[in-house]
Enzyme design. Structure first.
Site, PDB file in Angstrom:
ATOM      1  N   HIS A  72      -9.520  33.645 -18.751  1.00  0.00           N
ATOM      2  CA  HIS A  72     -10.735  32.990 -18.217  1.00  0.00           C
ATOM      3  C   HIS A  72     -12.014  33.622 -18.788  1.00  0.00           C
ATOM      4  CE1 HIS A  72      -7.718  31.167 -15.680  1.00  0.00           C
ATOM      5  NE2 HIS A  72      -7.252  32.389 -15.503  1.00  0.00           N
ATOM      6  N   GLU A 103     -11.024  36.076 -10.532  1.00  0.00           N
ATOM      7  CA  GLU A 103      -9.985  36.553 -11.453  1.00  0.00           C
ATOM      8  C   GLU A 103     -10.577  37.077 -12.758  1.00  0.00           C
ATOM      9  OE1 GLU A 103      -7.116  33.550 -12.451  1.00  0.00           O
ATOM     10  OE2 GLU A 103      -6.141  34.805 -13.966  1.00  0.00           O
ATOM     11  N   HIS A 143      -3.732  38.207 -16.296  1.00  0.00           N
ATOM     12  CA  HIS A 143      -4.184  37.249 -15.282  1.00  0.00           C
ATOM     13  C   HIS A 143      -3.918  37.768 -13.875  1.00  0.00           C
ATOM     14  CE1 HIS A 143      -4.944  33.582 -17.785  1.00  0.00           C
ATOM     15  NE2 HIS A 143      -4.318  34.359 -18.661  1.00  0.00           N
ATOM     16  N   GLU A 163       0.831  38.380 -14.580  1.00  0.00           N
ATOM     17  CA  GLU A 163       0.128  38.007 -13.345  1.00  0.00           C
ATOM     18  C   GLU A 163       0.236  39.225 -12.431  1.00  0.00           C
ATOM     19  OE1 GLU A 163      -1.554  35.284 -12.809  1.00  0.00           O
ATOM     20  OE2 GLU A 163      -0.677  33.632 -13.977  1.00  0.00           O
TER      21      GLU A 163
HETATM   22 ZN   LIG Z   1      -5.383  33.091 -14.787  1.00  0.00          ZN
END
Ligand SMILES: [Zn+2]
Length: 433
Positions: free
Chosen positions: A263, A278, A331, A398
């Site tokens: 992002h 995030e 992430h 993640e």
């Molecule tokens: Zn993400």
């Protein structure tokens, strides 16, 4: 009478000549005005009787064109010139070739010269940025995306263009293009003709630097100039000539690792119940990871170095053009059900490097679960653009769930971010051993 007149004319000529020389001597410095009040009026002339044509806000830095009766003529961002009261600006002369080199692993970039100002991004160890202004131990620097931000002078050394050029040339550094398309010109300014356009992720050898421009040699052998604020500098061969303390048998020596903070900019990614985004969490973890990898002898390329947007194609291009040995995308997760939490790592099943990708994912997941102590969701196949389209082994981590209130709270802490970076680093080290 006649002689006196000649003497007078000679004197005038001498004064003009001296002024001319003084002007030449100072041609290398630029005067800027930094606004020192919350909102400052901008007028068409040098007094309050002139029309107000706009306002500028505190810490705006404007080039000075002239000074008259306590008023300062400045050049506005839109190119117009206007006048501001000299009582509410601080005038500084600076050498345009001054640069700041970051001397700490990760350094915050803020909107003003104090830690109370909002953090707009981070820069990493060794990054060299043009200095636009200095104020109270803080430096206003130009970021690679063209924006300006303040960094603490405690964690950066100010160097001259010549020193930077010397050190860069000595190390045989290369540039990697940070924007989707970059013009290559015949000379170091936009006045020169465009001879090529190179895409994001293109790597080229640095020949020399001048002001904010870099002369490069492309893979085709073609030479030209590119704007320095659209590129990042990377070492040509890691471990050669620098990092003398690194063991020549270190597993990461000579490895090119792309760290991809997910992002950025207008794309915040997941947002936690209390608003934690995030993009900020993964940027911090990625910066910490990049510093550790770099200290261990790897050549590290971050797909973004601050809070700005990079396309998925751009991220892939950076990794493929750099012929990276490993791609690691960082992430944080989210789920509609806020009770769901844990750590998972993805690899892509259907590519040549799938086996190696799985191995890297498993080793990283193992370290993350040990370090963070969250639920082990495991290693999974994920059809994500960045791990599917990259040519080299790639993983997408993640860390935890931002939607889970307790995990969001953990992700706010420096301890969590440091543990995450250390765990991913340990997993990468195991993978290359
Ligand atoms: Zn993400």
């Amino acid at each position: 009478m006649e002689n006196r007149r000649y003497l007078f004319i000679t004197c005038i000529l001498l004064v003009i000549l001296t002024l001319g020389l003084a002007q030449t001597a100072f041609a290398g410095t630029i005067k800027t005005a930094t606004v020192t009040t919350a909102v400052l009026n901008v007028r068409t002339g040098p007094s309050t009787s002139y029309n107000r044509i706009g306002t500028v806000t505190e810490y705006t830095v404007l080039p000075v064109l002239a000074e008259q009766n306590g008023w300062v003529q400045v050049s506005l961002a839109d190119g117009r010139s206007a006048w501001v009261s000299g009582d509410y600006v601080e005038i500084t002369s600076k050498n345009p070739s001054q640069k700041a080199r970051v001397t700490t692993n990760v350094l915050n970039v803020r909107t003003g010269p104090d830690t109370s100002y909002e953090r707009i991004g981070t820069v990493t160890l060794g990054t060299v940025l043009p200095v636009q202004q200095q104020l109270g131990g803080w430096l206003l620097v130009k970021l690679p995306d063209g924006r300006s931000g303040w960094i603490s002078g405690t964690y950066a050394e100010v160097i001259t263009e010549a020193e930077d050029k010397e050190q860069t040339a000595a190390k045989g550094h290369k540039i990697v293009v940070d924007v989707s398309a970059l013009n290559v010109r015949t000379g170091p300014s936009t006045d020169h003709a465009v001879i090529a356009v190179i895409p994001q992720g293109t790597v080229a050898e640095i020949l020399t630097e001048q002001d904010d421009w870099v002369q490069v040699r492309l893979n085709s052998g073609k030479e030209g100039w590119v704007a320095g604020w659209y590129v990042s500098v990377i070492p040509a061969e890691s471990g050669s000539g620098e990092g003398g303390s690194i063991d020549p048998n270190a597993p990461l020596l000579g490895k090119v690792i792309v760290v991809d903070p997910g992002h950025g900019g207008s794309s915040p990614g997941a947002i936690g119940p209390t608003g934690l985004q995030e993009k900020h969490v993964v940027m911090d973890v990625s910066s910490r990871l990049a510093a550790k990898l770099s200290d261990a002898g790897a050549t590290v390329i971050l797909t973004r170095k601050g809070d700005w947007a990079v396309s998925l194609e751009g991220r892939v291009n950076i990794a493929n053009n750099a012929h990276a040995d490993l791609f690691v995308s960082v992430h944080a997760n989210a789920h509609l059900n806020r009770s769901i939490g844990g750590t998972e790592t993805f690899y892509y099943r259907g590519k040549k490097t799938s086996t190696a990708s799985y191995q890297a994912a498993a080793l990283i997941q193992n370290e993350l679960v040990k370090a963070l102590g969250l639920r082990n969701i495991g290693v999974k196949h994920g059809n994500f653009h960045v791990i599917r389209e990259t040519n080299m082994p790639g993983v997408l981590v993640e860390l935890a769930f931002l939607s889970h209130p307790a995990e969001e709270a953990m992700m706010k802490t420096a301890e969590f971010r440091e543990s995450s970076a250390q765990a991913i680093f340990a997993g990468i080290l195991n993978y290359f051993k």
